[in-house]
Scaffold this motif. Structure first.
Motif, short mmCIF file in Angstrom:
data_model
loop_
_atom_site.label_atom_id
_atom_site.label_comp_id
_atom_site.label_asym_id
_atom_site.label_seq_id
_atom_site.Cartn_x
_atom_site.Cartn_y
_atom_site.Cartn_z
N ILE A 50 2.39 -0.60 -4.55
CA ILE A 50 2.29 -0.43 -2.99
C ILE A 50 0.63 0.22 -2.76
N ARG A 51 0.67 1.31 -3.28
CA ARG A 51 -0.71 2.18 -2.82
C ARG A 51 -1.82 1.15 -3.00
N ALA A 52 -1.83 0.49 -4.09
CA ALA A 52 -2.89 -0.52 -4.27
C ALA A 52 -3.05 -1.47 -3.51
N HIS A 53 -1.85 -2.11 -2.94
CA HIS A 53 -1.70 -3.13 -1.97
C HIS A 53 -2.39 -2.78 -0.76
N TYR A 54 -2.17 -1.66 -0.28
CA TYR A 54 -2.38 -1.38 0.97
C TYR A 54 -4.28 -0.72 1.07
N LYS A 55 -4.46 -0.38 -0.26
CA LYS A 55 -5.92 0.17 -0.48
C LYS A 55 -6.59 -1.16 -0.38
#
Length: 410
Positions: free
Chosen positions: A165-170
């Protein structure tokens, strides 16, 4: 510097029933109010951050409310509407008419696209200027956010999900920054998730036990000027930031939300920094929980009935019976008291249903029961009526289905 006004709402749960009572009238009155607000406050855009519907296959009345709102909101002046799927929504059902809706400047994201730029929308204000960039992120299921590997334990699964999820937003934020190209316009992201530190609603507490499923509040990149969140029904900010917020549900979904002040959020942008305004939603039907013995409950109800304004008001009641007197007599007495009033008793919890240990069948142990069998046993031994048992069992089965859909296993 571009000026714009954006309205943030979420968790409508159109089609929701409370103890088998339909709520279409409440939803219709809320949407009428919302359309009027769009026109009154000159909102350029509306963001609906997930859980448009309560079920994956909503009934025709719920669908009619939704599509009528999209049409009326555009006619009221909203040049852009962004709709993202929540965990209650079917991504495919919600996104099926997206090409048709795009002609009305309604942008629907049911599931994340493989090309992230397809989920980044540049908004225009009433002057025709680019005024905001929206990273439209729906509810991210496990298959959307991480790769599966054999032999993983629950902690490894959760860590991979959070990092996915963090990578998606980044990734979304970096691509949005390229589109911004140094201009003084905001980047806004949506989300439908449980951020650590948020005060969860009853439904989220049931789905996420012990914090499992939560993501850290720092998961959103710093270049996001506002994050419009859904999933938690209580309006609130995340951590110390004023600009990572849950708008909350517009009407109480359960009795334990009845004391909350419901609102939608209006964001006024002059450049990147928003000015936040809470617009309080009227109460369209009061939900009221009373507790006590039969004598105390009847006294409380008579006192309410003696106030003239309460006699004309629509009220749905949930009663917690804490006395040792007969439970059946209480329901009969309440129904007699409600005659001539626009009141309804939706649920009555007997005292004997709370705090009592389960008693398995003589030839079985509790650990041999499936979750469904154990819940059914609790209902059988809890003193609930037949309709209450049916409704509670349906709710339990829906929660189990949601749990499996989101990666749970037996």
């Amino acid at each position: 510097m571009a000026h714009s006004t954006l309205l943030h709402t979420s968790d409508w749960h159109l089609g929701h029933q409370l103890y088998s009572r339909r709520r279409n009238e409440e939803f219709a009155r809320f949407l009428d109010w919302l359309v009027a607000l769009i026109a009154e406050r000159n909102a350029d855009a509306v963001v609906i951050a997930g859980d448009v519907f309560h079920t994956t296959l909503p009934d025709t009345q719920a669908q009619e409310l939704y599509y009528n709102f999209l049409l009326r909101a555009g006619m009221a002046g909203a040049r852009n509407i962004i709709v993202t799927a929540g965990n209650h929504d079917s991504p495919t059902f919600l996104a099926a008419p997206r090409k048709l809706l795009a002609t009305l400047n309604v942008h629907v994201v049911g599931a994340p696209s493989s090309d992230r730029r397809n989920d980044i929308i540049t908004l225009k204000n009433r002057a025709g200027e680019d005024c905001a960039i929206v990273c439209a992120v729906p509810f991210l299921r496990e298959k959307d956010a991480r790769e599966f590997a054999a032999g993983e334990d629950n902690l490894e699964k959760e860590q991979k999900l959070v990092e996915g999820i963090r990578a998606h937003y980044k990734d979304m934020a970096e691509q949005a920054e390229q589109i911004r190209a140094g201009r003084d316009i905001p980047i806004i992201a949506t989300g439908h998730l449980f951020a650590s530190g948020a005060s969860p609603s009853r439904e989220v507490r049931q789905l996420y036990i012990g914090g499992s499923g939560a993501v850290p509040a720092d998961i959103f990149p710093d270049n996001l000027d506002y994050v419009a969140l859904g999933h938690i029904h209580r309006p609130q900010k995340i951590g110390s930031s004023e600009y990572r917020r849950y708008s909350g549900s517009p009407i109480p979904i359960h009795f334990d939300e009845a004391s909350q002040t419901k609102n939608v959020l209006l964001l006024h942008f002059d450049g990147r920094k928003p000015q936040l305004e809470r617009c309080e939603i009227p109460v369209f039907r009061r939900l009221l929980t009373l507790s006590g013995s039969q004598e105390s409950l009847l006294a409380q109800l008579r006192e309410l009935a003696s106030a003239g304004q309460n006699r004309d008001e629509e009220i749905w009641f949930e009663l917690n019976h804490d006395g040792s007197d007969n439970f059946g007599d209480l329901k009969d007495n309440v129904q007699d008291l409600f005659k001539g009033l626009n009141w309804a008793l939706l649920n009555c919890n007997p005292a004997r249903a709370r705090g009592r240990s389960l008693e398995p069948a003589p030839d079985r142990r509790l650990e041999d029961y499936t979750p469904q069998e154990m819940f059914r046993l609790r209902l059988e031994q809890g003193g609930y009526g037949e309709e209450q048992k049916r409704n509670l069992m349906l709710t339990f089965q829906e929660l189990i289905a949601l749990w499996h859909e989101n990666g749970g296993s037996q």
